[in-house]
Motif scaffolding. Sequence first.
Motif, PDB file in Angstrom:
ATOM      1  N   GLN A 184       0.840  -1.191   0.000  1.00  0.00           N
ATOM      2  CA  GLN A 184       0.000   0.000   0.000  1.00  0.00           C
ATOM      3  C   GLN A 184       0.878   1.246   0.000  1.00  0.00           C
ATOM      4  O   GLN A 184       1.924   1.279   0.646  1.00  0.00           O
TER       5      GLN A 184
ATOM      6  N   LEU B  51      -3.606   4.138   0.680  1.00  0.00           N
ATOM      7  CA  LEU B  51      -4.428   3.710  -0.445  1.00  0.00           C
ATOM      8  C   LEU B  51      -4.647   2.205  -0.371  1.00  0.00           C
ATOM      9  O   LEU B  51      -3.814   1.468   0.163  1.00  0.00           O
ATOM     10  N   THR B  52      -5.751   1.725  -0.901  1.00  0.00           N
ATOM     11  CA  THR B  52      -5.986   0.289  -0.953  1.00  0.00           C
ATOM     12  C   THR B  52      -4.926  -0.356  -1.850  1.00  0.00           C
ATOM     13  O   THR B  52      -4.291   0.333  -2.668  1.00  0.00           O
TER      14      THR B  52
ATOM     15  N   ASP C 134      -5.320  -2.131  -4.501  1.00  0.00           N
ATOM     16  CA  ASP C 134      -5.670  -1.901  -5.906  1.00  0.00           C
ATOM     17  C   ASP C 134      -5.369  -0.467  -6.327  1.00  0.00           C
ATOM     18  O   ASP C 134      -4.810  -0.225  -7.405  1.00  0.00           O
ATOM     19  N   ASP C 135      -5.723   0.492  -5.474  1.00  0.00           N
ATOM     20  CA  ASP C 135      -5.449   1.889  -5.800  1.00  0.00           C
ATOM     21  C   ASP C 135      -3.942   2.163  -5.791  1.00  0.00           C
ATOM     22  O   ASP C 135      -3.447   2.997  -6.551  1.00  0.00           O
ATOM     23  N   SER C 136      -3.233   1.464  -4.941  1.00  0.00           N
ATOM     24  CA  SER C 136      -1.777   1.614  -4.895  1.00  0.00           C
ATOM     25  C   SER C 136      -1.150   1.101  -6.188  1.00  0.00           C
ATOM     26  O   SER C 136      -0.224   1.724  -6.730  1.00  0.00           O
TER      27      SER C 136
ATOM     28  N   SER D 265      -2.605   1.072  -9.074  1.00  0.00           N
ATOM     29  CA  SER D 265      -2.943   2.060 -10.103  1.00  0.00           C
ATOM     30  C   SER D 265      -1.998   3.255 -10.044  1.00  0.00           C
ATOM     31  O   SER D 265      -1.538   3.760 -11.080  1.00  0.00           O
TER      32      SER D 265
END
Length: 275
Positions: free
Chosen positions: A199, A259-260, A262-264, A266
């Motif tokens: 993360q 950040l989650t 997945d968002d990390s 991205s």
Amino acid sequence: MTNSTANEPEPSDSLKTFGLVHKAFRKRAGLTQEEFAPLVRYQPATVASIEQGRRLPPRVYVERAEEVLDAFGVLRAAAKYATRQPGLASWFRRWADLEGQAITLCTFENRLVPGLLQTEAYAYTLFNERLPVLTDAQIDAQLAARADRQHLLTELPNTAFSFIVEEHVIRRGTGGPDVTRELIDRLLEVTQLRNVEVQLMPSARNVHAGLDGPIQLLETPENEWFGYCEGQESGQFIASPQTISVLQLRYAKLRSQALTPDDSRSLLEQTRGAL
């Protein structure tokens, strides 16, 4: 870890002795390193490192080797005396020993990319800039030790690894664009492992629970928790339940503030694309 020659990961006599005893029992069983490795569920490179005295054998490894090699308790007894030479900073040795046995490893970093996630080029940049200056031989030894530790990510598939890293650490561009691109590729690759979670703490988050500095926590197979904090030329191994409780509280908050995964991913992909 400090910058002195005392940090070179040189084999200790006790580790060499364990390695020789291990090798003798393996040969007695008529097994090559490649044949033996899957029987104890480790990589051949790990078996080689242990037999060469370069790596402290994890407890689970010793127990599996005892069973596979029918070693009459000799390996188990020898392992009790196997310790690292000052090839690692004194304050880091106990942590490094537990690291290879942990079932949970949590790391928050706001200074640099954690060692387990670094590429060789990124690590080389860090070692090359050390003060006092390291020799080429010392740098090679440090790189070898770091690469050896990184095997934990794949050799301990049942261990849960959690990493939280400040976004600015990635954006600093340590080593230049090429090194950073390779580093991000490495991070993206690691996130594909089911037991690894990465993360990023976004720079836009101007206050969070980790402002006091890096945090490392681990859980042993006996469900004991320990912590470790490192600074300039010093480190602190933490066993106090009260302090561990505080660090766990802060780490839990950090996971919710970052950040989650997945968002990390991205954000890492966007950062790489902008280089």
